[in-house]
Each structure stands twice: as structure tokens, then as C-alpha cells.
Design a protein around this motif. Structure first.
Motif, mmCIF file in Angstrom:
data_model
loop_
_atom_site.group_PDB
_atom_site.id
_atom_site.type_symbol
_atom_site.label_atom_id
_atom_site.label_comp_id
_atom_site.label_asym_id
_atom_site.label_seq_id
_atom_site.Cartn_x
_atom_site.Cartn_y
_atom_site.Cartn_z
ATOM 1 N N UNK A 75 0.851 -1.201 0.000
ATOM 2 C CA UNK A 75 0.000 0.000 0.000
ATOM 3 C C UNK A 75 0.883 1.246 0.000
ATOM 4 N N UNK A 76 0.702 2.113 -0.985
ATOM 5 C CA UNK A 76 1.408 3.397 -1.025
ATOM 6 C C UNK A 76 0.805 4.274 0.078
ATOM 7 N N UNK A 77 1.679 4.798 0.970
ATOM 8 C CA UNK A 77 1.180 5.454 2.175
ATOM 9 C C UNK A 77 1.008 6.965 2.081
ATOM 10 N N UNK A 78 1.750 7.653 1.256
ATOM 11 C CA UNK A 78 1.664 9.125 1.210
ATOM 12 C C UNK A 78 1.357 9.592 -0.204
ATOM 13 N N UNK A 79 0.752 10.792 -0.277
ATOM 14 C CA UNK A 79 0.393 11.351 -1.572
ATOM 15 C C UNK A 79 -0.915 10.812 -2.115
ATOM 16 N N UNK A 80 -1.676 10.171 -1.238
ATOM 17 C CA UNK A 80 -2.982 9.612 -1.592
ATOM 18 C C UNK A 80 -3.996 10.039 -0.540
ATOM 19 N N UNK A 82 -6.264 10.147 2.534
ATOM 20 C CA UNK A 82 -6.155 9.511 3.843
ATOM 21 C C UNK A 82 -7.145 8.353 3.993
ATOM 22 N N UNK A 83 -8.393 8.566 3.636
ATOM 23 C CA UNK A 83 -9.413 7.527 3.756
ATOM 24 C C UNK A 83 -9.083 6.295 2.923
ATOM 25 N N UNK A 84 -8.546 6.501 1.718
ATOM 26 C CA UNK A 84 -8.163 5.376 0.857
ATOM 27 C C UNK A 84 -6.997 4.595 1.461
ATOM 28 N N UNK A 85 -6.004 5.327 2.001
ATOM 29 C CA UNK A 85 -4.840 4.666 2.601
ATOM 30 C C UNK A 85 -5.286 3.811 3.786
ATOM 31 N N UNK A 86 -6.114 4.386 4.669
ATOM 32 C CA UNK A 86 -6.591 3.645 5.838
ATOM 33 C C UNK A 86 -7.392 2.416 5.403
ATOM 34 N N UNK A 87 -8.278 2.583 4.442
ATOM 35 C CA UNK A 87 -9.079 1.444 3.945
ATOM 36 C C UNK A 87 -8.198 0.354 3.354
ATOM 37 N N UNK A 88 -7.214 0.747 2.546
ATOM 38 C CA UNK A 88 -6.324 -0.227 1.920
ATOM 39 C C UNK A 88 -5.502 -0.978 2.966
ATOM 40 N N UNK A 89 -5.016 -0.275 3.989
ATOM 41 C CA UNK A 89 -4.251 -0.930 5.049
ATOM 42 C C UNK A 89 -5.120 -1.925 5.810
ATOM 43 N N UNK A 90 -6.327 -1.487 6.157
ATOM 44 C CA UNK A 90 -7.233 -2.381 6.889
ATOM 45 C C UNK A 90 -7.582 -3.608 6.056
ATOM 46 N N UNK A 91 -7.716 -3.450 4.744
ATOM 47 C CA UNK A 91 -7.995 -4.586 3.867
ATOM 48 C C UNK A 91 -6.828 -5.574 3.849
ATOM 49 N N UNK A 92 -5.632 -5.099 4.159
ATOM 50 C CA UNK A 92 -4.444 -5.946 4.251
ATOM 51 C C UNK A 92 -4.279 -6.544 5.643
ATOM 52 N N UNK A 93 -5.232 -6.240 6.553
ATOM 53 C CA UNK A 93 -5.169 -6.783 7.902
ATOM 54 C C UNK A 93 -4.370 -5.948 8.886
ATOM 55 N N UNK A 94 -4.009 -4.722 8.492
ATOM 56 C CA UNK A 94 -3.243 -3.834 9.369
ATOM 57 C C UNK A 94 -4.218 -3.099 10.284
ATOM 58 N N UNK A 95 -3.946 -3.125 11.586
ATOM 59 C CA UNK A 95 -4.769 -2.372 12.529
ATOM 60 C C UNK A 95 -4.334 -0.912 12.484
ATOM 61 N N UNK A 96 -5.286 -0.031 12.228
ATOM 62 C CA UNK A 96 -5.016 1.401 12.109
ATOM 63 C C UNK A 96 -5.872 2.143 13.128
ATOM 64 N N UNK A 97 -5.220 2.933 13.984
ATOM 65 C CA UNK A 97 -5.926 3.745 14.982
ATOM 66 C C UNK A 97 -5.837 5.204 14.571
#
Length: 161
Positions: A75-80, A82-97
Motif C-alpha cells: 500500500x502506497x502510504x503518502x500522496x494519496x 487519507x481515507x483510501x490509505x486507511x481502507x487499503x491498510x485495513x484490507x491488508x489486515x493492518x490495525x489502524x488507529x
């Protein structure tokens, strides 16, 4: 693209590497003091990186802008947005607070900065990457960084910009 290796740095260089070796490898930079008496921060504008070192000139903290192209789990983390980055990370199983400056990738030593965390369409402008040494120095932490995935994260604040 450059992949983040939690608590260790990036796939291309890691925490503990000497400033002199990184300067030789990364090239042109500007250095500045974040705080009086602190070691200088090296800013590699073309690479989109700000690197902080300890008093022995070993790398201990990384900040990356969109220009750096940092990723985690593909998941590309910057320059995108915020909502898309968080959604993509969560879809990969990453816990995001979520927090007041963006988000923390729980247990990974990675923080996302956005100027408007309440607006999902605002871009992530920066990524902070913490060293395992910082992680193990937290008062409540007794495990090694690799074992700390389920531990709560103490928000240390953002230092980007």
C-alpha cells in the motif's frame, strides 16, 4: 517504491546505519537542527526523506513525504487520500488507529500525517517510521519489536513539518 520494515527502517537502509554511509549513498541534502542541542536532521529533498540520528550518528528516526514512495504491505502510504490509505491498510489486515494528526499503524512503529484527519479525501502528507530502540524504550514495553504487534501504541506526536 520503498517498503517499510517495521521497527527496522526501510528495505533500502535501516536504523543504526551511520550518517556518513547514508550521506554517501543518498547524496545531496540540507541539514538543520530540530531543537537546540539535538543532532542535526538530514533532509534529502529529492528523495523525500528526513533522517534523524542519535548522538553517535546512527539512524534512529525516518520521516517520508510522498516523494519517497514508501509502502507497507504493497500500500502506497503518502500522496494519496487519507481515507483510501486507511481502507487499503485495513484490507491488508493492518490495525489502524485514528488520532488528531492522522493515524497510527498499531504495533508497527509507523504513523501517518494528514493536515485534516477528519477529511478522508485529504492526502497523507507524511509518514513517520520509528526505530525498535524507540519502541523498546517506552515504559510499558518489555517485548522485542517483532513480538509487539498486539501491544497498545503510545502516541508520541508527529514531528513532520
Amino acid at each position: 517504491m520503498t517498503e517499510i520494515v517495521p521497527w527496522r527502517g526501510l528495505d533500502s537502509f535501516g536504523f543504526g546505519e551511520p550518517r556518513s554511509a547514508l550521506r554517501e549513498r543518498l547524496g545531496e541534502r540540507r541539514s538543520f537542527l530540530r531543537a537546540p542541542g539535538a543532532p542535526a536532521t538530514d533532509h534529502y529533498l529529492d528523495a523525500g526523506l528526513l533522517l534523524d540520528f542519535d548522538r553517535s550518528d546512527a539512524l534512529e528516526f525516518i520521516e517520508a513525504t510522498a516523494r519517497a514512495g514508501v509502502t507497507y504491505s504493497g500500500v502506497v502510504l503518502a500522496g494519496r487520500p487519507f481515507g483510501d490509505v486507511v481502507s487499503d491498510l485495513r484490507a491488508q489486515g493492518v490495525e489502524v488507529a485514528l488520532d488528531d494528526s492522522g493515524a497510527v499503524m498499531v504495533g508497527l512503529g509507523v504513523e501517518l500525517y494528514t493536515p485534516a484527519p477528519g477529511e478522508p479525501e485529504a492526502d497523507v502528507e507524511g509518514v513517520s517510521i520509528r526505530s525498535g530502540r524507540e519502541h523498546s524504550a517506552l515504559p510499558s514495553e518489555e517485548k522485542q519489536p517483532d513480538e509487539a504487534v498486539d501491544e497498545p501504541v503510545v502516541a508520541l506526536g508527529d514531528t513532520l513539518f
